[in-house]
Enzyme design. Structure first.
Site, PDB file in Angstrom:
ATOM      1  N   SER A 291       0.851  -1.174   0.000  1.00  0.00           N
ATOM      2  CA  SER A 291       0.000   0.000   0.000  1.00  0.00           C
ATOM      3  C   SER A 291       0.900   1.242   0.000  1.00  0.00           C
ATOM      4  CB  SER A 291      -0.951  -0.031   1.195  1.00  0.00           C
ATOM      5  OG  SER A 291      -1.899   0.998   1.104  1.00  0.00           O
ATOM      6  N   ASP A 375      -9.000  -4.341  -6.057  1.00  0.00           N
ATOM      7  CA  ASP A 375      -8.561  -3.251  -5.184  1.00  0.00           C
ATOM      8  C   ASP A 375      -9.221  -1.937  -5.606  1.00  0.00           C
ATOM      9  OD1 ASP A 375      -7.232  -1.400  -3.625  1.00  0.00           O
ATOM     10  OD2 ASP A 375      -5.247  -2.275  -3.956  1.00  0.00           O
ATOM     11  N   HIS A 404      -7.764  -4.631  -1.274  1.00  0.00           N
ATOM     12  CA  HIS A 404      -6.596  -3.870  -0.826  1.00  0.00           C
ATOM     13  C   HIS A 404      -6.029  -4.463   0.448  1.00  0.00           C
ATOM     14  CE1 HIS A 404      -3.922  -0.493  -1.027  1.00  0.00           C
ATOM     15  NE2 HIS A 404      -4.134  -0.239   0.258  1.00  0.00           N
TER      16      HIS A 404
END
Length: 428
Positions: A291, A375, A404
């Site tokens: 991320s 995502d 995600h």
């Protein structure tokens, strides 16, 4: 931030199945699941997906499915509706109408089911040849000078490294130290250094954090050094203000004050620290994150030639203009409302100094990237906007069902990929 899930490993997953309960007196039950073929990726651009509908009662059921295909920015490409009859106690495969994509990229297939007067929506993301995705650069004329000056600013800050040994159980694989150092803006940043107990020179992993994530010691290897590093406002490092999900837009009115300027430089300072260690094999330093951490891994690799391998999971911090075309965060509304003299172009101009795709041409070492096809926090197309500008050796992995987050299994496999690149034996 409406999508508060830049925080790693606690993020939402786009469901692709549901159960509809009819009127109570009928006790009827209908289960529906979207099933993309070929793991959701179609190299010939021909879409193949069906709805698997299970009728768990003996009566026949009538329903309608409205199929809608859009690109990842929401532009409609095809829309058709069909009636279906599902026989009692049976399974029906209802196929999406034939559609061939006109270009490569990522797309959304939505199926809206109308049953007993109620509508239920399912969607899934699919793709074709993401390595062909391109996105125009929005790169300021003084971009290179901006980063040259910032790196000089960091170099002028005395690091004042301090190590404090942390007492651990004798059964652990490594000795643990809490490390602190000075970065820009008078901020002290910290991390956890784990060093094998046996003296030697070791390959090293610099781990960088996802948004708001606090990295902690892992005690994972007895033949590698792991530095779990927390940038400012994360973990055991100092704060620039109150910690919350909206802190990322601090200083958005000026690239010299923007939040991520300091964070990028913190990562370079962590590399400075590793270079002072005699037990670190300077030719085998990998960086890894997911991320925000995935974006930081790629950006640090571009800005710092001392890194030899980069592992980036579901990377953030790239292709901002496309990002905010696909997604929306309430912080942008709040910023523009608080700064009436600013507009979208002003915001994008500042963000362009921190867009990873403007740096990817500088990477000269191997990069491994993984993304989740579902995502919606870091849309896959934005990750590939940066990835496709890397000219060094690279590879990518797409997980069809992943949103995600990074699973424990995938995270472990990324570390194993680092070990394989460094020609190390697998962990016993």
């Amino acid at each position: 931030m409406k999508k508060k899930l830049l925080i790693l490993l606690i993020l939402s997953f786009t469901a692709v199945n549901f159960t509809v309960f009819a009127q109570e007196e009928t006790n009827s039950k209908l289960s529906i699941q979207l099933v993309p073929h070929n793991e959701g990726m179609f190299p010939d651009r021909l879409l193949q997906i069906h709805a698997q509908i299970e009728n768990e009662i003996s009566e026949n059921i009538d329903l309608k499915i409205h199929w809608v295909i859009t690109d990842d920015e929401g532009t409609p490409l095809k829309s058709l509706q069909f009636p279906y009859k599902v026989k009692g106690d049976s399974l029906l495969s209802a196929y999406c109408p034939i559609y061939r994509f006109k270009k490569d990229g990522f797309f959304r297939v939505t199926a809206t089911f109308t049953y007993l007067g109620e509508k239920h929506e399912l969607y899934t993301v699919v793709g074709t040849h993401p390595e062909n995705i391109s996105s125009p650069l929005r790169k300021p004329k003084d971009f290179d000078k901006f980063w040259e000056d910032n790196l000089k600013e960091l170099a002028a800050v005395a690091p004042h490294y301090k190590l404090k040994k942390v007492k651990r159980d004798k059964s652990t694989k490594t000795n643990l130290f809490e490390v602190e150092m000075q970065s820009t803006d008078g901020i002290t940043v910290r991390g956890w250094l784990e060093v094998p107990k046996k003296k030697g020179v070791y390959p090293t992993i610099l781990e960088v954090p996802g948004y708001t994530v606090s990295l902690e010691p892992q005690d994972k290897y007895d033949d590698m050094i792991v530095f779990s590093f927390n940038v400012r406002d994360h973990g055991n490092s100092d704060n620039t203000g109150p910690r919350h999900y909206k802190m990322w837009n601090r200083g958005l009115e000026d690239q010299n004050k923007f939040y991520y300027k300091g964070i990028y430089l913190d990562c370079i300072r962590a590399m400075d620290f590793l270079m002072t260690r005699n037990d670190v094999d300077k030719s085998r330093i990998a960086i890894a994150g997911a991320s925000q951490g995935g974006g930081l891994a790629m950006i640090t690799t571009a800005l710092d030639s001392r890194i030899s391998f980069c592992v980036a999971g579901i990377p953030f911090l790239t292709d901002w203009e496309r990002y905010f075309t696909i997604s929306h965060w309430e912080e942008i509304d709040e910023f523009l409302a608080a700064h009436p003299s600013k507009n979208w172009n002003d915001v994008l101009d500042v963000l362009s100094y921190f867009d990873s795709k403007n740096l990817m041409h500088k990477i000269k070492v191997p990069v491994s990237m993984s993304i989740g096809l579902q995502d919606d926090v870091c849309p896959p197309a934005t990750s590939f906007s940066a990835y496709n500008r890397i000219t060094s050796t690279k590879n990518y992995f797409i997980d069809q069902t992943q949103g995600h987050w990074i699973t424990d299994e995938k995270w472990d496999s990324q570390f194993e990929e680092i070990r394989a690149y460094f020609k190390m034996n697998k962990v016993k």
